[in-house]
Design a protein around this motif. Structure first.
Motif, mmCIF file in Angstrom:
data_model
loop_
_atom_site.group_PDB
_atom_site.id
_atom_site.type_symbol
_atom_site.label_atom_id
_atom_site.label_comp_id
_atom_site.label_asym_id
_atom_site.label_seq_id
_atom_site.Cartn_x
_atom_site.Cartn_y
_atom_site.Cartn_z
ATOM 1 N N PRO A 194 54.080 45.504 21.525
ATOM 2 C CA PRO A 194 55.517 45.245 21.514
ATOM 3 C C PRO A 194 55.840 43.930 20.809
ATOM 4 O O PRO A 194 55.007 43.044 20.678
ATOM 5 N N LEU A 195 57.081 43.840 20.376
ATOM 6 C CA LEU A 195 57.588 42.626 19.768
ATOM 7 C C LEU A 195 58.265 41.799 20.851
ATOM 8 O O LEU A 195 59.147 42.291 21.556
ATOM 9 N N LYS A 196 57.832 40.563 21.009
ATOM 10 C CA LYS A 196 58.438 39.664 21.982
ATOM 11 C C LYS A 196 59.375 38.716 21.242
ATOM 12 O O LYS A 196 59.042 38.184 20.192
ATOM 13 N N PHE A 197 60.561 38.517 21.792
ATOM 14 C CA PHE A 197 61.454 37.501 21.262
ATOM 15 C C PHE A 197 62.118 36.790 22.423
ATOM 16 O O PHE A 197 62.211 37.317 23.527
ATOM 17 N N VAL A 198 62.529 35.571 22.178
ATOM 18 C CA VAL A 198 63.123 34.728 23.205
ATOM 19 C C VAL A 198 64.549 34.401 22.806
ATOM 20 O O VAL A 198 64.818 34.049 21.659
ATOM 21 N N LEU A 199 65.446 34.541 23.754
ATOM 22 C CA LEU A 199 66.828 34.131 23.546
ATOM 23 C C LEU A 199 67.053 32.805 24.253
ATOM 24 O O LEU A 199 66.605 32.602 25.383
ATOM 25 N N ARG A 200 67.738 31.924 23.580
ATOM 26 C CA ARG A 200 68.119 30.639 24.158
ATOM 27 C C ARG A 200 69.213 30.879 25.191
ATOM 28 O O ARG A 200 69.867 31.936 25.196
ATOM 29 N N GLY A 240 71.610 34.808 29.898
ATOM 30 C CA GLY A 240 72.357 34.025 30.881
ATOM 31 C C GLY A 240 72.229 32.541 30.595
ATOM 32 O O GLY A 240 72.089 32.122 29.446
ATOM 33 N N ASP A 241 72.253 31.742 31.646
ATOM 34 C CA ASP A 241 72.212 30.300 31.464
ATOM 35 C C ASP A 241 70.797 29.747 31.352
ATOM 36 O O ASP A 241 70.592 28.543 31.279
ATOM 37 N N ARG A 242 69.806 30.634 31.300
ATOM 38 C CA ARG A 242 68.413 30.224 31.107
ATOM 39 C C ARG A 242 67.819 31.001 29.940
ATOM 40 O O ARG A 242 68.260 32.107 29.641
ATOM 41 N N PRO A 243 66.806 30.453 29.300
ATOM 42 C CA PRO A 243 66.140 31.221 28.236
ATOM 43 C C PRO A 243 65.520 32.489 28.818
ATOM 44 O O PRO A 243 65.133 32.515 29.991
ATOM 45 N N GLY A 244 65.439 33.514 28.006
ATOM 46 C CA GLY A 244 64.845 34.764 28.475
ATOM 47 C C GLY A 244 63.950 35.376 27.428
ATOM 48 O O GLY A 244 64.247 35.338 26.234
ATOM 49 N N SER A 245 62.826 35.921 27.867
ATOM 50 C CA SER A 245 61.911 36.638 26.982
ATOM 51 C C SER A 245 62.192 38.125 27.096
ATOM 52 O O SER A 245 62.410 38.642 28.192
ATOM 53 N N PHE A 246 62.165 38.789 25.944
ATOM 54 C CA PHE A 246 62.407 40.217 25.895
ATOM 55 C C PHE A 246 61.320 40.866 25.058
ATOM 56 O O PHE A 246 60.760 40.247 24.161
ATOM 57 N N PHE A 247 61.053 42.123 25.340
ATOM 58 C CA PHE A 247 60.057 42.879 24.588
ATOM 59 C C PHE A 247 60.706 44.157 24.069
ATOM 60 O O PHE A 247 61.395 44.845 24.817
ATOM 61 N N LEU A 248 60.478 44.438 22.798
ATOM 62 C CA LEU A 248 60.907 45.706 22.222
ATOM 63 C C LEU A 248 59.665 46.567 22.057
ATOM 64 O O LEU A 248 58.729 46.185 21.355
ATOM 65 N N TYR A 249 59.665 47.718 22.701
ATOM 66 C CA TYR A 249 58.503 48.598 22.687
ATOM 67 C C TYR A 249 58.615 49.727 21.673
ATOM 68 O O TYR A 249 57.691 50.496 21.515
ATOM 69 N N ASN A 250 59.758 49.839 21.036
ATOM 70 C CA ASN A 250 59.924 50.882 20.031
ATOM 71 C C ASN A 250 60.696 50.327 18.839
ATOM 72 O O ASN A 250 61.095 49.165 18.831
ATOM 73 N N THR A 251 60.912 51.147 17.851
ATOM 74 C CA THR A 251 61.616 50.744 16.641
ATOM 75 C C THR A 251 63.068 50.404 16.975
ATOM 76 O O THR A 251 63.746 51.175 17.658
#
Length: 148
Positions: A2-8, A23-34
């Protein structure tokens, strides 16, 4: 993998046309598909267009984010690319690569290369990020990004 990206904190991202916010904290997200996505810091608003390079970036962004309107926006892209070639003959090589990337539907990388043109003003040789998918904060490629 998966592709991991972080939002500020309070940053937004567009994923396949849907706007999602952190939200008011950074968050890591993963995209598992296109998926097509742009983080808020990568999105150019129409009112921010003050140069031909930004105009070109904006139309590529439209093709990428709104695939349902791709035919019309690709026609606009061709026209704006011609204008940009006339205005920036010094950037012929970079513009040729952008055209190649758009033709290959590799819009995210085309956007990155175009952004380097208006960051550096030197035809894409500045230090505004890597067009080859480096590991910098601005260089996370989307899940559908094709390697050149």
């Amino acid at each position: 993998m998966p592709l991991k990206f972080v939002l500020r904190p309070n940053e937004k991202v567009i994923i396949n046309g849907a706007v999602i916010g952190a939200g008011d904290r950074p968050g890591s997200f993963f995209l598992y598909n296109t998926a097509n996505f742009l983080r808020g810091r990568e999105v150019l608003k129409e009112e921010q267009i003050d140069s031909i390079e930004k105009k070109l970036y904006f139309v590529i962004q439209l093709v990428y984010i709104f695939p349902e309107d791709a035919t019309l926006n690709l026609q606009r892209f061709a026209s704006i690319l011609d204008e940009t070639r006339q205005a920036r003959p010094d950037a012929a090589k970079t513009l040729g690569e952008i055209e190649r990337l758009v033709e290959a539907r590799n819009y995210y990388r085309a956007l990155k290369l175009c952004r380097k043109m208006f960051k550096s003003g030197d035809g894409g040789t500045g230090d505004g990020g890597s067009a080859d998918g480096g590991t910098g904060d601005d260089d996370d490629a989307p899940a559908n990004d094709r390697m050149p």
